[in-house]
Design a protein around this motif. Sequence first.
Motif, short mmCIF file in Angstrom:
data_model
loop_
_atom_site.label_atom_id
_atom_site.label_comp_id
_atom_site.label_asym_id
_atom_site.label_seq_id
_atom_site.Cartn_x
_atom_site.Cartn_y
_atom_site.Cartn_z
N CYS A 119 -3.91 1.41 -0.25
CA CYS A 119 -2.82 0.74 -0.63
C CYS A 119 -2.43 1.37 -1.93
CB CYS A 119 -3.96 -0.77 -1.77
SG CYS A 119 -3.38 -1.39 -2.31
N TYR A 130 -0.81 -0.41 -4.36
CA TYR A 130 -0.49 -0.55 -5.45
C TYR A 130 -1.73 -0.40 -6.59
CZ TYR A 130 2.19 -3.29 -3.25
OH TYR A 130 4.00 -3.89 -2.19
N CYS A 131 -2.94 -0.53 -7.04
CA CYS A 131 -3.27 -0.97 -7.55
C CYS A 131 -4.90 0.10 -7.88
CB CYS A 131 -4.13 -2.00 -8.32
SG CYS A 131 -5.49 -2.06 -7.29
N VAL A 142 -7.50 0.25 -8.12
CA VAL A 142 -8.89 0.13 -7.76
C VAL A 142 -9.12 2.04 -6.29
CG1 VAL A 142 -10.52 -0.88 -5.90
CG2 VAL A 142 -9.12 -1.95 -8.07
N GLY A 143 -7.86 1.89 -5.66
CA GLY A 143 -7.77 3.01 -4.59
C GLY A 143 -8.36 2.49 -3.53
N CYS A 144 -8.23 1.14 -3.05
CA CYS A 144 -8.50 0.28 -1.33
C CYS A 144 -8.36 1.56 -0.34
CB CYS A 144 -8.20 -1.20 -1.88
SG CYS A 144 -9.11 -1.38 -2.31
N LEU A 191 -10.42 -5.98 1.03
CA LEU A 191 -8.25 -5.75 0.43
C LEU A 191 -7.80 -7.10 -0.49
CD1 LEU A 191 -6.25 -4.82 3.15
CD2 LEU A 191 -7.25 -2.91 1.90
N CYS A 192 -7.35 -6.94 -1.15
CA CYS A 192 -6.49 -8.23 -1.79
C CYS A 192 -4.91 -8.67 -1.11
CB CYS A 192 -6.52 -7.94 -3.05
SG CYS A 192 -5.19 -7.39 -3.40
N LYS A 207 -2.48 -8.59 -2.08
CA LYS A 207 -1.03 -7.11 -1.84
C LYS A 207 -1.30 -6.13 -0.52
CE LYS A 207 -1.39 -6.16 -6.02
NZ LYS A 207 -2.21 -7.70 -7.33
N HIS A 231 -6.93 -5.89 -10.51
CA HIS A 231 -8.00 -5.07 -10.19
C HIS A 231 -8.94 -6.18 -8.84
CE1 HIS A 231 -6.70 -3.00 -13.64
NE2 HIS A 231 -7.00 -2.49 -12.69
N PRO A 232 -8.28 -6.60 -7.82
CA PRO A 232 -8.92 -7.71 -7.43
C PRO A 232 -10.37 -7.61 -6.77
CG PRO A 232 -6.74 -7.67 -7.24
CD PRO A 232 -6.36 -6.99 -7.87
N VAL A 233 -9.77 -6.32 -6.00
CA VAL A 233 -11.12 -5.55 -5.29
C VAL A 233 -12.02 -5.93 -6.77
CG1 VAL A 233 -12.08 -4.00 -3.89
CG2 VAL A 233 -10.37 -5.62 -2.96
FE1 SF4 Z 1 -4.82 -2.99 -3.70
FE2 SF4 Z 1 -5.37 -5.22 -4.24
FE3 SF4 Z 1 -7.75 -3.03 -3.42
FE4 SF4 Z 1 -5.42 -2.56 -5.77
S1 SF4 Z 1 -7.52 -4.00 -5.05
S2 SF4 Z 1 -6.05 -0.88 -4.58
S3 SF4 Z 1 -4.44 -4.16 -5.07
S4 SF4 Z 1 -5.71 -3.92 -1.75
#
Ligand code: SF4
Length: 729
Positions: free
Chosen positions: A48, A50-51, A53-55, A81-82, A84, A224-226
């Motif tokens: 991902c 975005y943030c 967390v590194g999904c 995943l969130c 985003k 950091h939703p996940v």
């Molecule tokens: Fe991407 Fe959301 Fe995972 Fe952050 S928590 S890496 S924004 S999917």
Amino acid sequence: MRRRLPDGRAAPCTTPFEKGGDAARGLGARFPPRPPFPKEERQVDSLCPYCGVGCQITYRVRDNAIVTAEGRDGPANHGRLCVKGRYGYDYARHPQRLQKPLMRKPGVAKSVDNTLADFREASWMEALDFAADGLKRILQRDGKQALAGFGSAKGSNEEAYLFQKLVRTGFGSNNVDHCTRLCHASSVAALLEGIGSGAVSNPVADVEHADVIVVIGANPTVNHPVAATWMKNAVKRGATLIVMDPRRTELARHARYALQFKPDSDVALLNAMAHVIITEGLTNDAFIDERTEGFADFRENALRVTPEAAAAVCGIDAETIRAVARTYAQARAAMIFWGMGVSQHTHGTDNARCLIALALMTGQIGRPGTGLHPLRGQNNVQGASDAGLIPMMLPDYGRVADDAVRSRFEKLWGVQLDPKPGLTVVEILDAAHRGEIRGMYVMGENPAMSDPDLAHTRAGLASLEHLVVQDLFLTETAALADVVLPASSFAEKTGSFTNTDRTVQIGRAAIAPPGEARQDLWILQELARRLGLDWNYAGSQEVFEEMRGAMPSIAGISWARLEKEGAVTYPCVDAADAGQPVIFTERFPTASGRGRFVPAQFRPAAEVPDADFPFVLITGRVLEHWHTGAMTRRSAVLDALEPEAHVDMHPADLAELNCVAGDFVVLETRRGKVSARARADAGLARGTLFMPFCYVEAAANLLTNPALDPFGKIPEFKYCAARITCSVR
Ligand code: SF4
């Protein structure tokens, strides 16, 4: 016009077809079935963008476009995943994507409102020559201190490494920085001072082993939703969650203790917790004796801050402070997470010093389920900092002023390096105002939206004699450029990225850049060669190999290993090292090997409310948008979910203004004024306002205070005095 809820938010879609799931659940008889997703031609395992967390993600690709994204079983997300990560990929194909180099037309004055019509298209050869010639002209005429560069925390490790190397060996100074200065610079300053390392001690996933989790000054459900989902899972399993934040966030619903303390009073609250731990005999004396230094001074300072005295400052009653302190200190294993609510203050370093002290005095560090975790913002802010994209440190945090460190890199890079630490983000733009910085190279950053006091920042950028911007879109910063180089988006490049857990992973190219947009590594090298550097890296792997040689922390991580294992956590010193998710188990990487207590005294923010500006303004993010919105506001689903700028405030404050949610309000500070819709949020204390900074049409950073923390040089985004009036309905 979109229907709105009573609190001012956009109303959710209401028909089963719009909801998207009911057709599949057999309710489709009355509605046309949702068209199936186009079948993909291929799948690409990546990350991902975005943030922190590194999904891990699998992109499904068709006709050189991503059609869906699904979570993979990565160590940080295990398939989750969130919104985003799941929907925020289509920005790469947005019609505003730059596809040719651009040069400013003669005679066009620089303005953040400049459009494509103010630029002309150019060939790559012409644009690169022009970009490099301008930088060389300033270098020869005004010297190395007249140039500076902003790299990107969204680029790969390899891009960050080459960018800082270009500034240090091509420009000849250490005037290189990036947005870490705006998010966790104060945390890193305190961590380096206290425990010798700026990275997290334990991964987010360690909440599984914690019986107490403290989240302070962070809103992981949004940012950091996940990671937030793992915290909620831990609570379900029985862990105690303590949330401390001036705003009552969604995560507080899961907390046993939710401390809504007064903005800016962190040091008072945390010192009072230390006071309780000391006076009630809850310190871990063996840990303090064996592994720390400086406790006596810290103890003396903390003993002066009784819970009763702190209660008057922070607004949390003394008994609650006592209960929370006992819960943390007596836990078998307790972790502390923090975010920019802690770091983005003129006393951000002091805030972090207090958190470090709590962990050291209780021995809550160095074991699974314990430790300190500043939640890193951007997807690669950890990796970019590790790679040396900061003005006072070379790769792996060796100080530029240290002769031995510098001479190691001088040998590796074959040039003499400047021993003088460079200027930081805000200092560089101040120097531009003074005419001392005359030229800049900005790769993938948008300071004309992300920096504090934007009128000042934008004027600084506009005053530059020569500004080179490398980006995907004509961002607010690119609009002020002399030459714009169209770059590659995350999904168009292959490189390594390091998440908040110190885990290195590979992001793989899923699609090709559009038109004549080029790989950032290619652009960097073309500019470097024009500046006289003999660079010829074949690709990310070759750059990563050089990094491994320069950075002992990742020496054991080969590209082949990354390909095979998918993720490796540093420190990883050799091929036999499995990687070390939990660190500081036996010693701290300080000169003495001990953790260091640093006392901190409460001091107020740089600008406090008064009769003219009676509110406190706090800025931050919303779930659907990332940072300055350059990507997410060009992502159809995400922008549809959160299409408008808004100011959140307590319903009673709203009523006092004679406003209702959905009305336009005018928000003003000593630096600027914006207008946006009001929203009601009972989670905010009376007298505080919250505004996201992703909306260019109401740029929150026009309002923020550029006052800096003296150690981390981070601006005070989380507190300034403001006033608000109802505008029009
Ligand atoms: Fe991407 Fe959301 Fe995972 Fe952050 S928590 S890496 S924004 S999917």
